[in-house]
Design a protein around this motif. Structure first.
Motif, PDB file in Angstrom:
ATOM      1  N   ILE A 158       0.821  -1.168  -0.157  1.00  0.00           N
ATOM      2  CA  ILE A 158       0.083  -0.085   0.040  1.00  0.00           C
ATOM      3  C   ILE A 158       0.903   1.225  -0.055  1.00  0.00           C
ATOM      4  O   ILE A 158       0.607   2.289  -0.731  1.00  0.00           O
ATOM      5  N   PHE A 159       1.973   1.238   0.923  1.00  0.00           N
ATOM      6  CA  PHE A 159       2.804   2.350   0.844  1.00  0.00           C
ATOM      7  C   PHE A 159       3.470   2.616  -0.519  1.00  0.00           C
ATOM      8  O   PHE A 159       3.390   3.964  -0.903  1.00  0.00           O
ATOM      9  N   GLN A 160       3.827   1.625  -1.246  1.00  0.00           N
ATOM     10  CA  GLN A 160       4.416   1.730  -2.512  1.00  0.00           C
ATOM     11  C   GLN A 160       3.538   2.089  -3.401  1.00  0.00           C
ATOM     12  O   GLN A 160       3.589   2.759  -4.272  1.00  0.00           O
ATOM     13  N   GLN A 161       2.241   1.592  -3.539  1.00  0.00           N
ATOM     14  CA  GLN A 161       1.546   1.800  -4.531  1.00  0.00           C
ATOM     15  C   GLN A 161       0.672   3.110  -4.683  1.00  0.00           C
ATOM     16  O   GLN A 161       0.612   3.616  -5.660  1.00  0.00           O
ATOM     17  N   TYR A 162       0.450   3.658  -3.428  1.00  0.00           N
ATOM     18  CA  TYR A 162      -0.196   5.114  -3.168  1.00  0.00           C
ATOM     19  C   TYR A 162       0.909   6.076  -2.849  1.00  0.00           C
ATOM     20  O   TYR A 162       0.394   6.868  -2.312  1.00  0.00           O
ATOM     21  N   HIS A 163       2.052   5.785  -2.731  1.00  0.00           N
ATOM     22  CA  HIS A 163       3.214   6.647  -2.449  1.00  0.00           C
ATOM     23  C   HIS A 163       2.801   7.443  -1.034  1.00  0.00           C
ATOM     24  O   HIS A 163       2.751   8.656  -0.935  1.00  0.00           O
ATOM     25  N   LEU A 164       2.465   6.523  -0.060  1.00  0.00           N
ATOM     26  CA  LEU A 164       2.176   7.130   1.278  1.00  0.00           C
ATOM     27  C   LEU A 164       3.590   7.305   1.965  1.00  0.00           C
ATOM     28  O   LEU A 164       4.352   6.866   1.737  1.00  0.00           O
ATOM     29  N   ILE A 165       3.404   8.501   2.845  1.00  0.00           N
ATOM     30  CA  ILE A 165       4.325   8.825   3.845  1.00  0.00           C
ATOM     31  C   ILE A 165       4.187   8.221   5.294  1.00  0.00           C
ATOM     32  O   ILE A 165       4.942   7.657   5.985  1.00  0.00           O
ATOM     33  N   SER A 166       2.986   8.098   5.809  1.00  0.00           N
ATOM     34  CA  SER A 166       2.450   7.394   6.911  1.00  0.00           C
ATOM     35  C   SER A 166       1.046   7.021   6.754  1.00  0.00           C
ATOM     36  O   SER A 166       0.380   7.165   5.617  1.00  0.00           O
ATOM     37  N   CYS A 167       0.658   6.020   7.619  1.00  0.00           N
ATOM     38  CA  CYS A 167      -0.651   5.220   7.401  1.00  0.00           C
ATOM     39  C   CYS A 167      -1.292   5.047   8.679  1.00  0.00           C
ATOM     40  O   CYS A 167      -0.568   4.434   9.518  1.00  0.00           O
ATOM     41  N   PRO A 168      -2.503   5.468   9.033  1.00  0.00           N
ATOM     42  CA  PRO A 168      -2.958   5.195  10.347  1.00  0.00           C
ATOM     43  C   PRO A 168      -3.436   3.724  10.523  1.00  0.00           C
ATOM     44  O   PRO A 168      -3.443   3.045   9.491  1.00  0.00           O
ATOM     45  N   VAL A 169      -3.503   2.952  11.684  1.00  0.00           N
ATOM     46  CA  VAL A 169      -3.725   1.513  11.809  1.00  0.00           C
ATOM     47  C   VAL A 169      -4.758   1.697  12.675  1.00  0.00           C
ATOM     48  O   VAL A 169      -5.193   2.253  13.621  1.00  0.00           O
ATOM     49  N   VAL A 170      -5.746   1.003  12.454  1.00  0.00           N
ATOM     50  CA  VAL A 170      -7.206   0.954  13.132  1.00  0.00           C
ATOM     51  C   VAL A 170      -7.168  -0.641  13.741  1.00  0.00           C
ATOM     52  O   VAL A 170      -6.774  -1.493  12.986  1.00  0.00           O
ATOM     53  N   ASP A 171      -8.002  -0.660  14.639  1.00  0.00           N
ATOM     54  CA  ASP A 171      -8.490  -2.274  15.396  1.00  0.00           C
ATOM     55  C   ASP A 171      -9.784  -2.531  14.617  1.00  0.00           C
ATOM     56  O   ASP A 171     -10.168  -1.882  13.550  1.00  0.00           O
ATOM     57  N   GLU A 172     -10.174  -3.945  15.075  1.00  0.00           N
ATOM     58  CA  GLU A 172     -11.313  -4.361  14.427  1.00  0.00           C
ATOM     59  C   GLU A 172     -12.628  -3.484  14.277  1.00  0.00           C
ATOM     60  O   GLU A 172     -13.355  -3.993  13.518  1.00  0.00           O
ATOM     61  N   ASN A 173     -12.724  -2.657  15.087  1.00  0.00           N
ATOM     62  CA  ASN A 173     -13.846  -1.627  15.184  1.00  0.00           C
ATOM     63  C   ASN A 173     -13.486  -0.462  14.372  1.00  0.00           C
ATOM     64  O   ASN A 173     -14.285   0.595  14.460  1.00  0.00           O
ATOM     65  N   GLY A 174     -12.337  -0.351  13.823  1.00  0.00           N
ATOM     66  CA  GLY A 174     -12.223   0.845  13.102  1.00  0.00           C
ATOM     67  C   GLY A 174     -11.553   1.988  13.946  1.00  0.00           C
ATOM     68  O   GLY A 174     -11.503   3.148  13.472  1.00  0.00           O
ATOM     69  N   ARG A 175     -11.196   1.794  15.281  1.00  0.00           N
ATOM     70  CA  ARG A 175     -10.447   2.857  16.044  1.00  0.00           C
ATOM     71  C   ARG A 175      -9.135   3.150  15.838  1.00  0.00           C
ATOM     72  O   ARG A 175      -8.484   1.841  15.534  1.00  0.00           O
ATOM     73  N   LEU A 176      -8.693   4.139  15.874  1.00  0.00           N
ATOM     74  CA  LEU A 176      -7.175   4.428  15.812  1.00  0.00           C
ATOM     75  C   LEU A 176      -6.450   3.497  16.761  1.00  0.00           C
ATOM     76  O   LEU A 176      -6.795   3.824  18.080  1.00  0.00           O
ATOM     77  N   VAL A 177      -5.281   2.857  16.578  1.00  0.00           N
ATOM     78  CA  VAL A 177      -4.491   2.153  17.385  1.00  0.00           C
ATOM     79  C   VAL A 177      -2.932   2.751  17.229  1.00  0.00           C
ATOM     80  O   VAL A 177      -2.189   2.664  18.123  1.00  0.00           O
ATOM     81  N   GLY A 178      -2.645   3.424  16.093  1.00  0.00           N
ATOM     82  CA  GLY A 178      -1.419   3.633  15.914  1.00  0.00           C
ATOM     83  C   GLY A 178      -0.936   4.214  14.428  1.00  0.00           C
ATOM     84  O   GLY A 178      -2.152   4.391  13.608  1.00  0.00           O
ATOM     85  N   VAL A 179       0.227   4.262  14.219  1.00  0.00           N
ATOM     86  CA  VAL A 179       0.506   4.719  12.884  1.00  0.00           C
ATOM     87  C   VAL A 179       1.746   3.966  12.411  1.00  0.00           C
ATOM     88  O   VAL A 179       2.741   3.819  13.275  1.00  0.00           O
ATOM     89  N   ILE A 180       1.762   3.949  11.255  1.00  0.00           N
ATOM     90  CA  ILE A 180       2.906   3.171  10.537  1.00  0.00           C
ATOM     91  C   ILE A 180       3.693   4.398   9.673  1.00  0.00           C
ATOM     92  O   ILE A 180       3.010   4.886   8.858  1.00  0.00           O
ATOM     93  N   THR A 181       4.994   4.403   9.511  1.00  0.00           N
ATOM     94  CA  THR A 181       5.723   5.458   8.745  1.00  0.00           C
ATOM     95  C   THR A 181       6.459   4.752   7.552  1.00  0.00           C
ATOM     96  O   THR A 181       6.962   3.571   7.772  1.00  0.00           O
ATOM     97  N   ILE A 182       6.912   5.432   6.734  1.00  0.00           N
ATOM     98  CA  ILE A 182       7.238   5.138   5.369  1.00  0.00           C
ATOM     99  C   ILE A 182       8.797   4.163   5.655  1.00  0.00           C
ATOM    100  O   ILE A 182       8.952   3.456   4.967  1.00  0.00           O
ATOM    101  N   ASP A 183       9.550   4.694   6.677  1.00  0.00           N
ATOM    102  CA  ASP A 183      10.787   4.111   6.836  1.00  0.00           C
ATOM    103  C   ASP A 183      10.405   2.667   7.342  1.00  0.00           C
ATOM    104  O   ASP A 183      11.240   1.756   6.789  1.00  0.00           O
ATOM    105  N   ASP A 184       9.507   2.168   7.921  1.00  0.00           N
ATOM    106  CA  ASP A 184       9.209   1.115   8.465  1.00  0.00           C
ATOM    107  C   ASP A 184       8.667   0.138   7.166  1.00  0.00           C
ATOM    108  O   ASP A 184       9.176  -1.012   7.050  1.00  0.00           O
ATOM    109  N   ALA A 185       7.898   0.755   6.305  1.00  0.00           N
ATOM    110  CA  ALA A 185       7.444   0.143   5.433  1.00  0.00           C
ATOM    111  C   ALA A 185       8.547  -0.006   4.224  1.00  0.00           C
ATOM    112  O   ALA A 185       8.534  -1.260   3.626  1.00  0.00           O
TER     113      ALA A 185
END
Lengths: 456, 456
Positions: B230-257
């Motif tokens: 997803i990071f590569q396909q959509y040229h993201l810099i960061s991406c929010p991470v949600v739980d099974e209920n759609g609530r925000l639990v964290g964020v992933i940044t591009i260096d990790d990707a």
């Protein structure tokens, strides 16, 4: 929750969408096509274009008149971009490229032939054309080709407050930027500050007190592979590019570096397999043949060397025909062992984990691994020769040939790529053939030679 | 200009530095060592530790007492991290990990054995320990393991002015952040705004009017490979991470990707070569043997199938011994051609360019390429058999066997990885052996079988 996921490109969804697009094309239903494509990210539309045949592609581009824009042209794979640009009317291409930032135009231009390059350069406004032509003046695969010229800078003596006021007053900021680059009076960058720090520091803080530790610059003439390495090694998000006098000429962002990294990997993988660098699953029959024939041909030559070696032992084989059945085992075990050390070596050279400094240690380890693996399989083969075939001396020949070939394989697997790298060649490019030739020749020679001496 | 380049990690420089470090170690000169290491980025120190032997490494860690910190532990390659942590005194490890953000602690923890995991968890403060243990509760190689919990959020109804005031008033912002994530009242993320846009928009602009188009979320349980895609396909810099209920639990940044992407590539390459996934140039002899023996053993079994096939034709070979010299040519050409299509297929599966939708087109192309390449080399081999060896019928046998094997190779190269992928296996893992077995068996059988029928 569903709405967060509407954009997510899931494989099943992509496949259903493709079927629907094909139906719309079949029915020449422009409205249905528009409804399917409009919500998509350009990257997903580009993937879709790559997955259909050339006929369908032209139908789609004709039916979906308003849809082609600069972002889509940027996303389309090089393997079909030329074809798409050839097919599109000149004014559509012109309008599309005028929307793009100069680094994206350069990226498109690089892979086109002369007439298409002219077509695109002609469509640009004067200032953009000059910028693109200047970028094209840098060597292929250099930082200068990758960088964007739009930069956000501040004098190095500014405070956070001055920077914020400047940024908020400016109406020409690039779409995406993550740092403010500090410049000395001679236009040389001296550091950069993240926007996050600017937003969280006190207004009176001097910018130079909150510059990033990870700051580095690259030269416009540096190879893009080195740029990708620096981004990954030092976890950079963006990196200023300087000219030969150290003056700022542009900036490279991590998404470009990530693309380069991906291309480098692909190149290594394809080269290791003996396929042309730029092969792609979209290539037509002719391009595919062109990219594969060279290594098949080289392999034909090297396979003939093996055949010559075997030919020397015709009389031995004539007397003990079972040798013919057993000799490929020795050769193929050597081939596998050689490929294993080779792959580790090529990968380690690419990530700069294998250097002059530790080469000797790695070579010693490979020799030990070759010897131990060789002995293990030698015992197995020796027992098989003795117990299954009932020929104890054949067992000894098999065992000795196995030890010799696995040792040679392990050493060739590391020494061949190291030597190619020292000589300035890409170790991924030719190592495989060299190593396989060595293991085949040594395998056949050792086995048949030992058999001639010990069994006749 | 020189000062801009002082940090640049150039290979010659790195090698000279390594020599100097070794001298300092040899002389037990702590001051010289400190002077050499202190100016370096932790990533470069980690590389240095990887390039020296275990003995020197322990000497360095002893002599350079103050130097080991969390960043260095993070940068050290997994292949030696366990050894380094085992060697370091508990209090040094404890102090080092306490400095790190929770995602970096998780990254270190993942690869350690139980006692070392306990040692590190015990060193953390209570809040951090809970956060780390929660992250470790997500599946291995999932987004939940990659993400950092430190996020910067704002209610979705805020304006730019409110966001700026909040950011400037906050004293707990993460070190690196690029977006402000908008949350609805139920803590579900609804979009994000880049800091650049916040800085350039009017204070009264509602944040939701300047959210990024490229916005996407991932679930904490999503595989990290999908995240990298997803990071590569959509040229993201960061991406929010949600739980099974759609609530925000964290964020992933591009260096990790970017790291994940790199690891995926490495895995594909190593698997294609039949080496264990986690092999590294730093492995000792024992680990290296362990990672290579399995595929050597499987190859021994499949090579024996080829030997059995050849064995069936012993009497043919006994009568025309030259067949033994020629048969490896047919088999190895098939091997190369199979590896070529296989590599393209594995790569295209990894980048999702090869799907059900275009598989049939690619299979047809491979069949055509196999047939045309087969015919070209068949003509060459046929002529060689006739003109060089003076046996026209042997030329015909060589030519026919070549066509058959190159067609089979091209088809096996595409169908085997496709089938493995459909069945849920990693196509890179076993394709090579399958394909080589097919091309060896078919090559020997076609050549010797045709020879038996046509030449005897």
């Amino acid at each position: 929750m569903a709405e967060d996921w509407a954009n997510r490109d899931d494989e099943a969804e992509a496949s259903a969408r493709l079927t629907a697009v094909r139906e719309a094309l079949h029915d020449s239903n422009a409205e249905a096509l528009e409804a399917l494509l409009e919500p998509l990210h350009p990257a997903d539309i580009a993937d879709l274009l790559e997955q259909i045949g050339q006929g369908e592609r032209e139908q789609l581009l004709t039916l979906w008149r308003g849809g082609v824009d600069g972002d889509l042209l940027s996303e389309i794979d090089e393997s079909i971009r030329e074809e798409v640009i050839d097919f599109l009317p000149d004014d559509v291409v012109a309008e599309a490229v005028r929307e793009l930032e100069t680094d994206d135009v350069v990226d498109i231009l690089e892979d086109l032939d002369e007439p298409n390059q002219e077509k695109i350069l002609g469509a640009l406004e004067r200032a953009d054309r000059v910028a693109v032509e200047r970028a094209m003046g840098y060597p292929e695969y250099s930082a200068g080709r990758l960088m964007q010229r739009e930069v956000v800078v501040a004098p190095e003596h500014w405070t956070v407050g001055e920077a914020i006021d400047f940024l908020r007053g400016s109406d020409t900021l690039p779409d995406q930027f993550y740092h403010v680059i500090l410049l000395d009076p001679r236009m040389k960058p001296t550091g950069y500050v993240t926007l996050g720090r600017i937003l969280s520091a006190a207004r009176s803080t001097p910018l130079r007190e909150i510059i990033e530790d990870s700051y580095r610059t690259v030269r416009a003439t540096d190879p893009e592979a080195d740029v990708a390495y620096i981004f990954q090694q030092y976890h950079l998000i963006s990196c200023p590019v300087v000219d030969e006098n150290g003056r700022l000429v542009g900036v490279i962002t991590i998404d470009d570096a990530m693309n380069v990294l991906d291309e480098e990997h692909e190149e290594d993988m394809l080269r290791l397999a003996g396929v042309g660098d730029e092969s792609s699953i979209q290539d037509g029959v002719f391009d595919t043949i062109k990219s594969r024939i060279p290594w098949l041909f080289i392999n034909l030559l090297t396979a003939n060397i093996s055949a010559l070696v075997i030919g020397q032992f015709e009389s031995t084989i004539g007397q003990i025909v079972i040798l013919a059945a057993l000799m490929p085992i020795i050769a193929s075990m050597g081939g596998i062992a050689g490929t294993q050390s080779l792959t580790i070596a090529v990968r380690a050279l690419a990530t700069r984990d294998l250097t002059v400094s530790n080469a000797m240690r790695v070579v010693r380890r490979e020799a030990a691994v070759g010897a131990i693996n060789g002995l293990s399989f030698a015992i197995l083969m020796g027992l098989a020769g003795w117990l299954i075939l009932g020929l104890p001396m054949l067992g000894v020949v098999l065992a000795l040939a196995m030890v010799i070939n696995l040792c040679v394989a392990a050493l060739a697997g590391i020494l061949v790529p190291l030597a190619l790298d020292r000589m300035g060649f890409d170790p991924a490019l030719a190592s495989g053939t060299f190593v396989m030739t060595v293991t085949d020749v040594v395998g056949f020679f050792a086995f048949l030679g030992l058999a001639t001496v010990m069994l006749l």
